[in-house]
Enzyme design. Structure first.
Site, PDB file in Angstrom:
ATOM      1  N   ARG A   3      -8.962   2.009   4.395  1.00 40.09           N
ATOM      2  CA  ARG A   3      -8.746   0.772   3.658  1.00 40.09           C
ATOM      3  C   ARG A   3      -9.294  -0.360   4.518  1.00 40.09           C
ATOM      4  NH1 ARG A   3      -3.512  -2.937   3.269  1.00 40.09           N
ATOM      5  NH2 ARG A   3      -4.377  -4.438   1.829  1.00 40.09           N
ATOM      6  N   ASN A  30      10.457  -1.797  -8.679  1.00 40.33           N
ATOM      7  CA  ASN A  30      11.871  -1.461  -8.461  1.00 40.33           C
ATOM      8  C   ASN A  30      12.890  -2.474  -8.928  1.00 40.33           C
ATOM      9  OD1 ASN A  30      11.531   1.087  -6.969  1.00 40.33           O
ATOM     10  ND2 ASN A  30      10.438  -0.227  -5.526  1.00 40.33           N
ATOM     11  N   LEU A  60       3.452  -7.058  -7.063  1.00 37.59           N
ATOM     12  CA  LEU A  60       4.528  -7.832  -6.432  1.00 37.59           C
ATOM     13  C   LEU A  60       5.165  -6.991  -5.337  1.00 37.59           C
ATOM     14  CD1 LEU A  60       6.174  -9.228  -9.736  1.00 37.59           C
ATOM     15  CD2 LEU A  60       4.265 -10.201  -8.424  1.00 37.59           C
ATOM     16  N   ASN A  86       5.334  -7.164  -0.648  1.00 35.60           N
ATOM     17  CA  ASN A  86       5.473  -8.215   0.374  1.00 35.60           C
ATOM     18  C   ASN A  86       4.439  -9.290   0.115  1.00 35.60           C
ATOM     19  OD1 ASN A  86       7.656  -7.567   2.042  1.00 35.60           O
ATOM     20  ND2 ASN A  86       6.496  -5.835   2.838  1.00 35.60           N
ATOM     21  N   LYS A  90      -0.846   3.452   8.717  1.00 32.92           N
ATOM     22  CA  LYS A  90      -0.301   4.235   7.602  1.00 32.92           C
ATOM     23  C   LYS A  90      -1.312   5.322   7.293  1.00 32.92           C
ATOM     24  CE  LYS A  90       2.436   0.692   5.384  1.00 32.92           C
ATOM     25  NZ  LYS A  90       2.238  -0.518   4.634  1.00 32.92           N
ATOM     26  N   GLU A 126      -2.599   3.252  -3.939  1.00 31.22           N
ATOM     27  CA  GLU A 126      -3.882   2.883  -3.342  1.00 31.22           C
ATOM     28  C   GLU A 126      -4.488   4.046  -2.563  1.00 31.22           C
ATOM     29  OE1 GLU A 126      -3.284  -1.546  -1.910  1.00 31.22           O
ATOM     30  OE2 GLU A 126      -1.387  -0.510  -2.165  1.00 31.22           O
ATOM     31  N   HIS A 157      -5.874  -6.968  -2.746  1.00 30.83           N
ATOM     32  CA  HIS A 157      -5.093  -5.950  -3.467  1.00 30.83           C
ATOM     33  C   HIS A 157      -5.950  -5.269  -4.544  1.00 30.83           C
ATOM     34  CE1 HIS A 157      -1.025  -8.201  -2.707  1.00 30.83           C
ATOM     35  NE2 HIS A 157      -1.178  -7.237  -1.803  1.00 30.83           N
ATOM     36  N   ARG A 209       4.749 -15.938   2.469  1.00 27.56           N
ATOM     37  CA  ARG A 209       3.608 -16.838   2.243  1.00 27.56           C
ATOM     38  C   ARG A 209       3.918 -17.797   1.098  1.00 27.56           C
ATOM     39  NH1 ARG A 209      -0.246 -12.062   1.681  1.00 27.56           N
ATOM     40  NH2 ARG A 209      -0.570 -11.363   3.812  1.00 27.56           N
ATOM     41  N   ILE A 258       8.458  -4.799  -5.468  1.00 29.49           N
ATOM     42  CA  ILE A 258       9.343  -5.578  -6.346  1.00 29.49           C
ATOM     43  C   ILE A 258       9.062  -5.242  -7.814  1.00 29.49           C
ATOM     44  CG2 ILE A 258       9.969  -7.909  -7.085  1.00 29.49           C
ATOM     45  CD1 ILE A 258       9.057  -8.894  -4.276  1.00 29.49           C
ATOM     46  N   GLY A 259       7.785  -5.237  -8.172  1.00 31.11           N
ATOM     47  CA  GLY A 259       7.393  -4.978  -9.563  1.00 31.11           C
ATOM     48  C   GLY A 259       7.857  -3.617 -10.056  1.00 31.11           C
ATOM     49  N   ASN A 279      -4.902   3.459   6.886  1.00 30.91           N
ATOM     50  CA  ASN A 279      -4.750   2.013   6.697  1.00 30.91           C
ATOM     51  C   ASN A 279      -4.291   1.464   8.045  1.00 30.91           C
ATOM     52  OD1 ASN A 279      -4.065  -0.575   6.031  1.00 30.91           O
ATOM     53  ND2 ASN A 279      -2.733  -0.023   4.319  1.00 30.91           N
TER      54      ASN A 279
HETATM   55  P1  ADP Z   1       3.548  -4.211   0.538  1.00 31.09           P
HETATM   56  O1  ADP Z   1       3.059  -5.379  -0.261  1.00 31.09           O
HETATM   57  O2  ADP Z   1       3.692  -4.513   1.998  1.00 31.09           O
HETATM   58  O3  ADP Z   1       2.851  -2.922   0.217  1.00 31.09           O
HETATM   59  P2  ADP Z   1       5.758  -3.157  -0.980  1.00 31.09           P
HETATM   60  O4  ADP Z   1       4.911  -3.009  -2.190  1.00 31.09           O
HETATM   61  O5  ADP Z   1       6.305  -1.933  -0.336  1.00 31.09           O
HETATM   62  O6  ADP Z   1       5.068  -4.055   0.118  1.00 31.09           O
HETATM   63  O7  ADP Z   1       6.982  -4.098  -1.405  1.00 31.09           O
HETATM   64  C1  ADP Z   1       7.954  -4.510  -0.500  1.00 31.09           C
HETATM   65  C2  ADP Z   1       8.915  -5.459  -1.222  1.00 31.09           C
HETATM   66  O8  ADP Z   1       9.514  -4.781  -2.322  1.00 31.09           O
HETATM   67  C3  ADP Z   1      10.057  -5.973  -0.336  1.00 31.09           C
HETATM   68  O9  ADP Z   1      10.198  -7.373  -0.510  1.00 31.09           O
HETATM   69  C4  ADP Z   1      11.265  -5.243  -0.898  1.00 31.09           C
HETATM   70  O10 ADP Z   1      12.420  -5.986  -0.744  1.00 31.09           O
HETATM   71  C5  ADP Z   1      10.901  -5.120  -2.353  1.00 31.09           C
HETATM   72  N1  ADP Z   1      11.730  -4.097  -3.007  1.00 31.09           N
HETATM   73  C6  ADP Z   1      11.753  -2.778  -2.802  1.00 31.09           C
HETATM   74  N2  ADP Z   1      12.713  -2.206  -3.567  1.00 31.09           N
HETATM   75  C7  ADP Z   1      13.314  -3.216  -4.267  1.00 31.09           C
HETATM   76  C8  ADP Z   1      14.377  -3.303  -5.220  1.00 31.09           C
HETATM   77  N3  ADP Z   1      15.032  -2.216  -5.611  1.00 31.09           N
HETATM   78  N4  ADP Z   1      14.698  -4.502  -5.719  1.00 31.09           N
HETATM   79  C9  ADP Z   1      14.047  -5.606  -5.331  1.00 31.09           C
HETATM   80  N5  ADP Z   1      13.043  -5.605  -4.437  1.00 31.09           N
HETATM   81  C10 ADP Z   1      12.684  -4.436  -3.909  1.00 31.09           C
END
Ligand code: ADP
Length: 403
Positions: free
Chosen positions: A88, A334, A207, A209, A14, A384, A178, A239, A331-332, A7
């Site tokens: 990718r 964690n 959810l 970045n 990556k 992915e 995505h 964004r 985010i989704g 990627n």
């Molecule tokens: P990308 O879209 O670049 O692949 P990721 O899927 O790795 O990004 O998501 C990164 C986001 O997930 C960041 O905003 C990070 O703060 C959030 N994140 C990771 N762990 C947690 C957590 N435990 N609680 C809330 N947000 C989290």
């Protein structure tokens, strides 16, 4: 077959090496051999690498470009191991509706899509050129597109209501992104529930970045929140997501900025960062709001969750109902707190959150709703890279695409 999954970003790479074969895909017995990332390519680069079961190692190396970065990681792991490369690729336009073997013709097709993704496709193409330079033409390479999964969007979902000739002339329409992530979690969901592809009716929420939602009916994407570019739709780290297009002109005039500068502002200074004025990192925002009351931090979280909930409602209407809402991305996967806030007030739709189940799931897979919910909630960590490796081996071995 050992597949190197790449990627390539503007200054980062990556990578993963995944060992897989078509008959191992069905058994989920693919093996992840190495994963890592090279950051700050162009100077003193930071290389993070972790081999299967090993410790994560962080080193630095002088790496001029992507070719040097690939050479470096191959030297560290042995070239004979790599038998194929999967890339990718961000934008496949209307031309690429599925993954393809990389041939000079395919490269030309990806070049033709540069207009649609002027920042991303050129770096992706540099990744292909670099892999060809390092491995020669004998090792096959496959392109997996972020847009491809959404190529099934019906016309009423992908057309913008602007003069039709603009779509014809410039390809201005919704493409969605995505796609590999939405496709992976939809696949994993039906595996978990032992369903056929045609029975897969879900709303998937990536959810991270970047954030996007997809409406998946009968296993196919029928709507998605990102548009011609990844700027549209949900609120993201930096964004804005959806806004009134007139705002672009208003900001440009009132702030004395060019259109390009406003576009940068909407892509890199908006979203959670823009509202909070603090950070684009959701984890930091949640920590801040737990420690002390800050109106802008709270507002950033509230706007973010409200927008996601609004899209869930919209997609339930678009699809004529769904069986589950699936959360993925950083985010989704964690953040139970964010999932809870999004799901609050969706009881009318049959989604009843089980607080304990929700709280217990961080970075793992499972249901977060109470038994008997007619709209279920799931957390499914995305992968992915695994899908890219699987597409790569399927295409090279001539095994038809399952979806
Ligand atoms: P990308 O879209 O670049 O692949 P990721 O899927 O790795 O990004 O998501 C990164 C986001 O997930 C960041 O905003 C990070 O703060 C959030 N994140 C990771 N762990 C947690 C957590 N435990 N609680 C809330 N947000 C989290």
């Amino acid at each position: 077959m050992n597949v190197l999954v790449l990627n390539a970003g503007s200054s980062s790479l990556k990578f993963q090496v995944i060992s897989t074969e078509p008959d191992r895909i069905a058994k989920d017995s693919d093996e992840r051999l190495i994963r890592g990332e090279v950051e700050r390519i162009g100077g003193e680069a930071i290389v993070t690498m972790q081999s299967h079961g090993g410790e994560r190692q962080k080193t630095t190396a002088q790496l001029r470009d992507i070719t040097a970065a690939i050479r470096h990681l191959v030297a560290a792991n042995g070239q004979e191991d790599i038998e194929a490369v999967g890339h990718r690729i961000v934008h496949g336009g209307e031309r690429f509706t599925e993954s393809v073997l990389i041939t000079p013709e395919a490269v030309k097709g990806i070049e033709d899509c540069i207009d649609l993704a002027p920042l991303h496709n050129p770096t992706n193409l540099r990744g292909i050129a670099a892999a060809t330079e390092v491995f020669g033409r004998k090792i096959p390479q496959v392109a997996v597109f972020d847009t491809a999964f959404h190529s099934t969007l019906p016309e009423h979902a992908y057309l913008y209501a602007i003069p039709y000739h603009l779509y014809r002339r410039h390809g201005i329409r919704r493409y969605g992104f995505h796609g590999t992530s939405h496709r992976y979690v939809a696949h994993r969901y039906r595996q978990l529930r032992a369903l056929a592809r045609e029975q897969t009716n879900v709303i998937t929420l990536h959810l991270g970045n970047g954030c996007s939602a997809a409406a998946i009916r009968g296993g196919r994407s029928v709507d998605t929140s990102m548009g011609m570019t990844p700027l549209e739709g949900l609120v993201m780290g930096s964004r804005s997501g959806d806004l009134d297009p007139t705002i672009v002109n208003v900001i440009a005039t009132k702030e004395g900025l060019s259109i390009e500068q406003v576009e940068t502002l909407l892509n890199t200074h908006s979203g959670l960062l823009g509202i909070s004025g603090l950070t684009n990192d959701k984890r930091v925002l949640l920590e801040e709001s737990a420690m002390h009351e800050d109106h802008r931090v709270r507002a950033a979280i509230d706007v973010f969750c409200y927008r996601v909930r609004k899209y869930i409602g919209a997609y339930l209407a678009a699809m004529g109902g769904a069986d589950a809402v699936v959360f993925t991305g950083g985010i989704g996967e964690n953040s139970p707190a964010i999932r809870q806030q999004i799901c609050e007030g969706l009881e009318w739709a049959g989604l009843r959150l089980d607080r304990e189940r929700n709280q217990a799931l961080a970075g793992s897979e499972g249901a977060i709703t109470a038994d008997g919910s007619t709209l279920m909630g799931y957390v499914i960590p995305t992968d992915e890279e695994l899908l890219i490796a699987r597409d790569t081996v399927r295409i090279i071995r001539g095994v038809p695409h399952p979806s």
